[in-house]
Scaffold this motif. Structure first.
Motif, PDB file in Angstrom:
ATOM      1  N   GLN A  27       0.820  -1.207   0.000  1.00 19.37           N
ATOM      2  CA  GLN A  27       0.000   0.000   0.000  1.00 19.37           C
ATOM      3  C   GLN A  27       0.862   1.270   0.000  1.00 19.37           C
ATOM      4  O   GLN A  27       0.531   2.242  -0.684  1.00 19.37           O
ATOM      5  N   GLU A  30       2.044   1.810  -3.466  1.00 15.14           N
ATOM      6  CA  GLU A  30       0.942   2.304  -4.302  1.00 15.14           C
ATOM      7  C   GLU A  30       0.701   3.793  -4.081  1.00 15.14           C
ATOM      8  O   GLU A  30       0.428   4.527  -5.013  1.00 15.14           O
ATOM      9  N   LEU A  77      -5.390  -6.999  -4.541  1.00 13.89           N
ATOM     10  CA  LEU A  77      -4.387  -5.955  -4.750  1.00 13.89           C
ATOM     11  C   LEU A  77      -3.722  -5.999  -6.130  1.00 13.89           C
ATOM     12  O   LEU A  77      -3.143  -5.021  -6.560  1.00 13.89           O
TER      13      LEU A  77
END
Length: 82
Positions: A27, A30, A77
């Motif tokens: 995350q 990202e 994901l």
């Protein structure tokens, strides 16, 4: 020494601790580079490299790879192709 992506200083040699670290690192990547252009497999390799000091990854690299792949599927994901 690499900075561990967990907010906590508590890291354990088990799959749960590794999964949390992997999720957070994924995350974070990202958010910092949303248009990275990496395919999911290349990004997994990059994330695993960044988590290289995690004891679970060091002691059980094949199982850590499986956990990472499972997390991608579980959390969606990697997009619809995973």
């Amino acid at each position: 020494m690499r900075e561990h992506p967990l907010n906590s200083n508590r890291v354990f040699n088990n799959a749960d601790s590794f999964a949390q670290a992997f999720d957070e690192a994924w995350q974070k990547h990202e958010q910092s580079d949303p248009h990275h252009g990496l395919d999911p497999a290349a990004k997994v390799d990059l994330i695993l490299e960044g988590l290289g000091e995690h004891p679970f990854l060091q002691n059980q690299p094949e199982l850590a790879q499986q956990v990472a792949t499972f997390r991608l599927r579980l959390l969606g994901l990697a997009g619809p192709t995973q």
